[in-house]
Scaffold this active site. Structure first.
Site, PDB file in Angstrom:
ATOM      1  N   SER A   1       0.833   5.424   7.377  1.00 34.81           N
ATOM      2  CA  SER A   1       0.295   6.179   6.241  1.00 34.81           C
ATOM      3  C   SER A   1       1.378   6.942   5.509  1.00 34.81           C
ATOM      4  CB  SER A   1      -0.760   7.169   6.712  1.00 34.81           C
ATOM      5  OG  SER A   1      -1.195   7.951   5.609  1.00 34.81           O
TER       6      SER A   1
ATOM      7  N   LYS B   1      -5.937   4.673  12.277  1.00 32.71           N
ATOM      8  CA  LYS B   1      -5.547   4.652  10.851  1.00 32.71           C
ATOM      9  C   LYS B   1      -6.780   4.502   9.961  1.00 32.71           C
ATOM     10  CE  LYS B   1      -3.372   4.698   7.026  1.00 32.71           C
ATOM     11  NZ  LYS B   1      -3.441   3.659   6.108  1.00 32.71           N
TER      12      LYS B   1
ATOM     13  N   HIS C   1      -8.421   7.768   9.787  1.00 34.80           N
ATOM     14  CA  HIS C   1      -7.573   8.594   8.905  1.00 34.80           C
ATOM     15  C   HIS C   1      -7.972   8.350   7.446  1.00 34.80           C
ATOM     16  CE1 HIS C   1      -4.248   8.758   6.021  1.00 34.80           C
ATOM     17  NE2 HIS C   1      -3.789   9.796   6.695  1.00 34.80           N
ATOM     18  N   ASN C   2      -8.116   7.101   7.078  1.00 37.23           N
ATOM     19  CA  ASN C   2      -8.472   6.792   5.690  1.00 37.23           C
ATOM     20  C   ASN C   2      -9.876   7.272   5.344  1.00 37.23           C
ATOM     21  OD1 ASN C   2      -5.995   5.485   5.731  1.00 37.23           O
ATOM     22  ND2 ASN C   2      -6.698   3.864   4.375  1.00 37.23           N
TER      23      ASN C   2
ATOM     24  N   GLU D   1      -9.565  10.771   4.715  1.00 35.02           N
ATOM     25  CA  GLU D   1      -8.898  10.864   3.397  1.00 35.02           C
ATOM     26  C   GLU D   1      -9.936  10.769   2.265  1.00 35.02           C
ATOM     27  OE1 GLU D   1      -5.438   8.155   2.949  1.00 35.02           O
ATOM     28  OE2 GLU D   1      -6.420   7.335   1.179  1.00 35.02           O
TER      29      GLU D   1
HETATM   30  C1  6PG Z   1      -2.226   5.931   3.361  1.00 37.26           C
HETATM   31  C2  6PG Z   1      -3.336   5.531   2.467  1.00 37.26           C
HETATM   32  C3  6PG Z   1      -3.192   4.119   2.053  1.00 37.26           C
HETATM   33  C4  6PG Z   1      -4.058   3.796   0.865  1.00 37.26           C
HETATM   34  C5  6PG Z   1      -5.331   3.102   1.233  1.00 37.26           C
HETATM   35  C6  6PG Z   1      -6.609   3.665   0.724  1.00 37.26           C
HETATM   36  O1  6PG Z   1      -2.571   6.426   4.422  1.00 37.26           O
HETATM   37  O2  6PG Z   1      -1.068   5.749   2.997  1.00 37.26           O
HETATM   38  O3  6PG Z   1      -4.552   5.710   3.115  1.00 37.26           O
HETATM   39  O4  6PG Z   1      -3.402   3.335   3.167  1.00 37.26           O
HETATM   40  O5  6PG Z   1      -4.174   4.826   0.000  1.00 37.26           O
HETATM   41  O6  6PG Z   1      -5.134   1.814   0.785  1.00 37.26           O
HETATM   42  O7  6PG Z   1      -6.809   3.263  -0.565  1.00 37.26           O
HETATM   43  P1  6PG Z   1      -8.170   3.053  -1.334  1.00 37.26           P
HETATM   44  O8  6PG Z   1      -8.503   4.382  -1.897  1.00 37.26           O
HETATM   45  O9  6PG Z   1      -7.762   2.080  -2.388  1.00 37.26           O
HETATM   46  O10 6PG Z   1      -9.197   2.496  -0.428  1.00 37.26           O
END
Ligand code: 6PG
Length: 479
Positions: free
Chosen positions: A128, A182, A185-186, A189
């Site tokens: 990430s 991961k 994590h997303n 996010e």
């Molecule tokens: C990271 C991000 C990266 C990316 C994803 C999510 O941890 O560097 O999470 O993996 O931003 O692709 O993107 P989307 O918003 O396009 O789903």
């Protein structure tokens, strides 16, 4: 071979990761790309890196020291499988193939199993931090075998971000554990971003402040308990003026949020595991809702509240929103860590939740000081039933809950969507409730499907003869 590490796939993420590796003491980096042009460009543009370019997989394998270690940075899915197959043809038992893409963890479990049968190690590693993180130091979440960690650990530590002296990488667990973490994590996010977006929307519509003024509010928040990369970049985005129109850029951008799938995976997986990640789910759905312009146009004439939204005390309202944001954020992280714990139990991974929160302190998109508090909570109580019950977070929630309720009420009355704020508050009220109407749901299930129920006052499983004399009988447990 002379290279201790290789990179396959030289798009931006791969190139940046290769440059990062090359810049660290002790690394010599072999590079390979399906079309040689990209390899050539990278090597010519960065002579300082001392890359060893390869035209074929055979050349690539020959340029690597044993055990050969290669990081794949290509698109998740079919392209990843294709590269793994090619590498397996030229690698030998003991060598290590690392997939640094955003792979779906069941794919990683499958690949690890298949590759392991040949004696080659396969490591799915979540990386990430976007393009800049790849270049300067990402947060890295590797899975795979203990054996591969021996070789890979020092290499990954050499390129990872550093938080308070510690590299942001840990051996998360076996096979797909790294990509699982991961993925979550997303998901977190997504929730974090949606919560910030809701806070911005409420403040803008409640106070009439401009994006640039709201940027200053976020910059201010970034000096307190909300301090994080996402809050910081939010201020940057809100400050940006569009060169063409002179308007705030945020007003020129089409309001339809994209998604590449990791948020949806987090929610799908949580549904299968039975973990209520409502904040992440609402954040993912909010992106979906935004991206159906035809439905939005058709629904645009539906009525909203009669009264205009006015906020009497702007500063007090902004402070309420800040507290609602912090409380909702605690819920989102608590839910995310629940999912990791449930995943670990399901797939037999030994995941140290405190260690995970520590490697997210720098490099990654959700990086924040806040993660130290999560590490503290798990250090004090490794078997913590839910993160939000840890004293520090429980205290923050009890301080913030009144403001949180005022904000959710204001949003509902003003007709402003705040799905992540309000679902987080509902989760909070649900998880802390003495009694839930789940008892009634059990009664309904028993009525129409004889699904049975438990009683609060005695052991056993029961069924009411709803279509008979409505007496209760003991029954087989059918769940
Ligand atoms: C990271 C991000 C990266 C990316 C994803 C999510 O941890 O560097 O999470 O993996 O931003 O692709 O993107 P989307 O918003 O396009 O789903």
């Amino acid at each position: 071979g002379t290279a201790n590490i290789g990179v396959v796939g030289l798009a931006v993420m791969g190139s940046n990761l290769a440059r990062n590796l090359a810049s660290r003491e002790g690394n010599t980096v072999a590079v390979f790309n399906r079309s040689y042009e990209k390899t050539e460009t990278l090597v010519t543009e960065h002579p300082e890196a001392g890359f060893i370019p390869a035209k074929t997989y055979e050349e690539f394998a020959a340029s690597l020291q044993k055990p050969r270690t290669a990081i794949i940075m290509v698109k998740a899915g079919r392209p990843t499988d294709a590269v793994i197959e090619s590498l397996m043809e030229v690698f030998e038992p003991g060598d290590i193939i690392v997939d640094g893409g955003n792979a779906y963890f069941p794919d990683t479990i499958r690949r690890e199993k298949a590759v392991r049968e040949t004696g080659i190690n396969f490591v799915g590693a979540g990386i990430s931090g976007g393009e800049e993180g790849a270049l300067l130091g990402p947060s890295i979440m590797p899975g795979g075998s203990d054996e591969s960690w021996v070789t890979l650990g020092p290499i990954l530590k050499s390129i990872a971000a550093v938080a308070e002296g510690e590299p942001c990488v840990t051996h998360v667990g076996h096979d797909g554990a790294g990509h699982f973490v991961k993925m979550v994590h997303n998901g977190i996010e997504y929730a974090d971003m949606q919560l910030i977006a809701e806070a911005y929307d409420l403040i803008r519509r409640g106070t009439g402040k401009s994006p640039a003024e709201i940027a200053e509010i976020f910059a201010e928040w970034n000096r307190g308990e909300l301090e994080s990369y996402l809050i910081e970049i939010t201020a940057e985005v809100l400050r940006q003026i569009d060169a063409e129109t002179g308007k705030p850029l945020v007003d020129v951008i089409v309001d339809q949020a994209g998604a590449k799938g990791t948020g949806a995976w987090t929610v799908q997986t949580a549904l299968s595991l039975g973990v209520p990640v409502s904040g992440i789910a609402e954040a993912t759905f909010a992106r979906s809702l935004s991206s159906h312009p035809e439905q939005r146009a058709a629904a645009a004439s539906l009525p909203g509240p009669d009264e205009a939204f006015t906020v009497a005390d702007q500063d007090a309202f902004i402070e309420d929103v800040r507290q609602a944001l912090y409380a909702s954020k605690i819920v989102a992280y608590s839910q995310g860590f629940d999912e990791i714990r449930a995943g670990a139990a399901e797939y037999n991974w030994q995941i140290d939740l405190g260690a995970v929160s520590k490697i997210w302190r720098a490099g990654c998109i959700i990086r924040a000081q806040f993660l130290n508090r999560i590490a503290d909570a798990y250090a004090a109580e490794p078997e913590l039933p839910a993160l939000l019950t840890a004293p520090y977070f429980a205290d923050a929630l009890s301080r913030g809950q009144a403001a949180w309720r005022r904000v959710v009420i204001a949003a509902a009355q003003a007709g402003i969507p705040a799905p992540a704020f309000s679902s987080s508050l509902s989760y909070y009220d649900g998880i802390r409730a003495d009694r839930l109407p789940a008892a009634l749901v059990q009664g309904q299930r028993d009525f129409f499907g004889a699904h049975t129920y438990k009683r609060i006052d005695k052991e056993g499983t029961f069924h009411t003869l709803w279509s008979g004399d409505r007496s209760e009988i003991e029954a087989e447990d059918t769940h």
